[in-house]
Design an enzyme around this catalytic site. Sequence first.
Site, PDB file in Angstrom:
ATOM      1  N   PRO A 259      -5.375  -4.023   0.858  1.00 14.77           N
ATOM      2  CA  PRO A 259      -5.059  -5.163   1.724  1.00 14.77           C
ATOM      3  C   PRO A 259      -6.136  -5.447   2.768  1.00 14.77           C
ATOM      4  O   PRO A 259      -6.244  -6.564   3.268  1.00 14.77           O
ATOM      5  CB  PRO A 259      -3.755  -4.755   2.423  1.00 14.77           C
ATOM      6  CG  PRO A 259      -3.227  -3.580   1.691  1.00 14.77           C
ATOM      7  CD  PRO A 259      -4.356  -2.960   0.935  1.00 14.77           C
TER       8      PRO A 259
ATOM      9  N   ASP B  39       0.226   0.160  13.763  1.00 14.61           N
ATOM     10  CA  ASP B  39       0.770   1.307  14.513  1.00 14.61           C
ATOM     11  C   ASP B  39       1.011   0.979  15.987  1.00 14.61           C
ATOM     12  O   ASP B  39       1.689   1.727  16.695  1.00 14.61           O
ATOM     13  CB  ASP B  39      -0.114   2.542  14.350  1.00 14.61           C
ATOM     14  CG  ASP B  39      -1.563   2.283  14.738  1.00 14.61           C
ATOM     15  OD1 ASP B  39      -1.817   1.929  15.904  1.00 14.61           O
ATOM     16  OD2 ASP B  39      -2.453   2.430  13.878  1.00 14.61           O
TER      17      ASP B  39
ATOM     18  N   GLU C 196      -0.004  -8.845  11.388  1.00 20.13           N
ATOM     19  CA  GLU C 196       0.009  -7.632  10.544  1.00 20.13           C
ATOM     20  C   GLU C 196       0.648  -8.036   9.210  1.00 20.13           C
ATOM     21  O   GLU C 196       1.658  -8.734   9.190  1.00 20.13           O
ATOM     22  CB  GLU C 196       0.801  -6.525  11.262  1.00 20.13           C
ATOM     23  CG  GLU C 196       1.256  -5.361  10.421  1.00 20.13           C
ATOM     24  CD  GLU C 196       0.118  -4.541   9.793  1.00 20.13           C
ATOM     25  OE1 GLU C 196      -0.770  -4.079  10.512  1.00 20.13           O
ATOM     26  OE2 GLU C 196       0.135  -4.380   8.552  1.00 20.13           O
TER      27      GLU C 196
ATOM     28  N   ASP D  45      -8.205  -4.528  13.663  1.00 15.41           N
ATOM     29  CA  ASP D  45      -7.893  -3.111  13.459  1.00 15.41           C
ATOM     30  C   ASP D  45      -7.383  -2.953  12.041  1.00 15.41           C
ATOM     31  O   ASP D  45      -6.184  -2.844  11.804  1.00 15.41           O
ATOM     32  CB  ASP D  45      -6.848  -2.654  14.488  1.00 15.41           C
ATOM     33  CG  ASP D  45      -6.484  -1.186  14.298  1.00 15.41           C
ATOM     34  OD1 ASP D  45      -7.204  -0.467  13.592  1.00 15.41           O
ATOM     35  OD2 ASP D  45      -5.456  -0.766  14.872  1.00 15.41           O
TER      36      ASP D  45
ATOM     37  N   GLY E 231      -3.929 -12.010   7.529  1.00 13.48           N
ATOM     38  CA  GLY E 231      -4.839 -12.288   8.636  1.00 13.48           C
ATOM     39  C   GLY E 231      -5.862 -13.369   8.324  1.00 13.48           C
ATOM     40  O   GLY E 231      -6.241 -14.160   9.198  1.00 13.48           O
TER      41      GLY E 231
ATOM     42  N   GLN F 107       0.829  -1.202   0.000  1.00  6.19           N
ATOM     43  CA  GLN F 107       0.000   0.000   0.000  1.00  6.19           C
ATOM     44  C   GLN F 107       0.868   1.258   0.000  1.00  6.19           C
ATOM     45  O   GLN F 107       2.067   1.199   0.233  1.00  6.19           O
ATOM     46  CB  GLN F 107      -0.931  -0.019   1.222  1.00  6.19           C
ATOM     47  CG  GLN F 107      -0.223  -0.326   2.540  1.00  6.19           C
ATOM     48  CD  GLN F 107      -1.109  -0.982   3.598  1.00  6.19           C
ATOM     49  OE1 GLN F 107      -2.319  -0.935   3.515  1.00  6.19           O
ATOM     50  NE2 GLN F 107      -0.494  -1.580   4.607  1.00  6.19           N
TER      51      GLN F 107
ATOM     52  N   HIS G 211      -8.425   3.678  19.941  1.00 10.25           N
ATOM     53  CA  HIS G 211      -7.725   2.530  20.539  1.00 10.25           C
ATOM     54  C   HIS G 211      -8.332   2.120  21.874  1.00 10.25           C
ATOM     55  O   HIS G 211      -8.410   0.930  22.179  1.00 10.25           O
ATOM     56  CB  HIS G 211      -6.215   2.827  20.643  1.00 10.25           C
ATOM     57  CG  HIS G 211      -5.569   2.917  19.284  1.00 10.25           C
ATOM     58  ND1 HIS G 211      -4.848   4.011  18.866  1.00 10.25           N
ATOM     59  CD2 HIS G 211      -5.591   2.053  18.235  1.00 10.25           C
ATOM     60  CE1 HIS G 211      -4.443   3.802  17.613  1.00 10.25           C
ATOM     61  NE2 HIS G 211      -4.872   2.638  17.210  1.00 10.25           N
TER      62      HIS G 211
ATOM     63  N   THR H 156      -7.700  -1.563   7.783  1.00 14.18           N
ATOM     64  CA  THR H 156      -8.027  -0.423   6.934  1.00 14.18           C
ATOM     65  C   THR H 156      -9.471  -0.627   6.443  1.00 14.18           C
ATOM     66  O   THR H 156     -10.134  -1.592   6.821  1.00 14.18           O
ATOM     67  CB  THR H 156      -7.062  -0.365   5.737  1.00 14.18           C
ATOM     68  OG1 THR H 156      -7.072  -1.641   5.082  1.00 14.18           O
ATOM     69  CG2 THR H 156      -5.638  -0.062   6.181  1.00 14.18           C
ATOM     70  N   ASP H 157      -9.916   0.263   5.586  1.00 11.24           N
ATOM     71  CA  ASP H 157     -11.256   0.108   5.014  1.00 11.24           C
ATOM     72  C   ASP H 157     -11.258  -1.067   4.030  1.00 11.24           C
ATOM     73  O   ASP H 157     -10.196  -1.503   3.596  1.00 11.24           O
ATOM     74  CB  ASP H 157     -11.656   1.419   4.329  1.00 11.24           C
ATOM     75  CG  ASP H 157     -11.924   2.506   5.346  1.00 11.24           C
ATOM     76  OD1 ASP H 157     -13.089   2.663   5.736  1.00 11.24           O
ATOM     77  OD2 ASP H 157     -10.964   3.176   5.797  1.00 11.24           O
TER      78      ASP H 157
END
Length: 282
Positions: free
Chosen positions: A163, A86, A106, A156, A139, A31, A62, A158-159
Amino acid sequence: MADTYLETLYPTWGQQFVMDEVLFEVDTGHQHLIIFKNGQWGTVMALDGVIQTTEKDEFIYHEMMTHVPMLAHGNAKKVLIIGGGDGGILREVLKHEGVESVTQVEIDQQVIDMCVQYLPNHSAGAYDNPKANIVIADGVDFVNECTEKFDVIISDSTDPMGPGEVLFTSRFYQGIKNCLNEGGVFVAQNGVSFMQTDEVTTTFKRLSPLFEEASFYSGAVPTYVGGIMTFAWATDDLSLKLQSVDVIRGRFEASGIQTRFYTPELHVGSFALPQYVQDAMA
Ligand code: AG3
């Protein structure tokens, strides 16, 4: 004029940031990653044109993504995080002293590395914690292949594009079911429900056949613009979201955890959903 960053999540509207300084920018192979400084939000990280996290408001997301499932469960020992490069979720999970191990899967090592470097307060040393086990992998494959079970699973992501797309599929949710302990709970970021109403509908449709309960709870994160974010909630234990403020407060106080957004009252209230969200859960 200073360079600006325009979020391109929505085709006809988006928030814009003045970039005081670009700290890092790269195509990671997975990305487009950019980290820049902004006067209002501090250090900001975006992936593929979408704001992921800022130094100033990250605590809201978070804390809500972590303490709501953790304190609803009340006795989570094994926790799985999908995404979360992150480190903000990992940091919050590790505040729960009863946690014996946290596995984080991740896909993009570079997100972890760059966030440790440029957003060090997100992980706040969590990647060095001996309870943390970091796996660089897909994942969806991980949850479908793993033989371990977890008490709390937090996605957690991304939209649902790039990915992150696979983390909203039935195959992913099937894998979650496969590695969730009895009495366990799964939560996932599920977008800003006013702007991404379809995500409420599709996630609800995909989780419902697999779990006794598929629902949502909410939180308002300033830089996820467009109103409240809804977090998906899936479990076979119907009692988890019905606990009283007193029970949740008891656990929260016993944990000794200090928060800046989360409160037991907000926890219980966050399951109350606007009518348009309920209508989308058709
Ligand atoms: N992951 C969720 C970002 C979602 C932004 N989407 C949106 N505004 N619709 C953030 C990673 C933080 N650890």
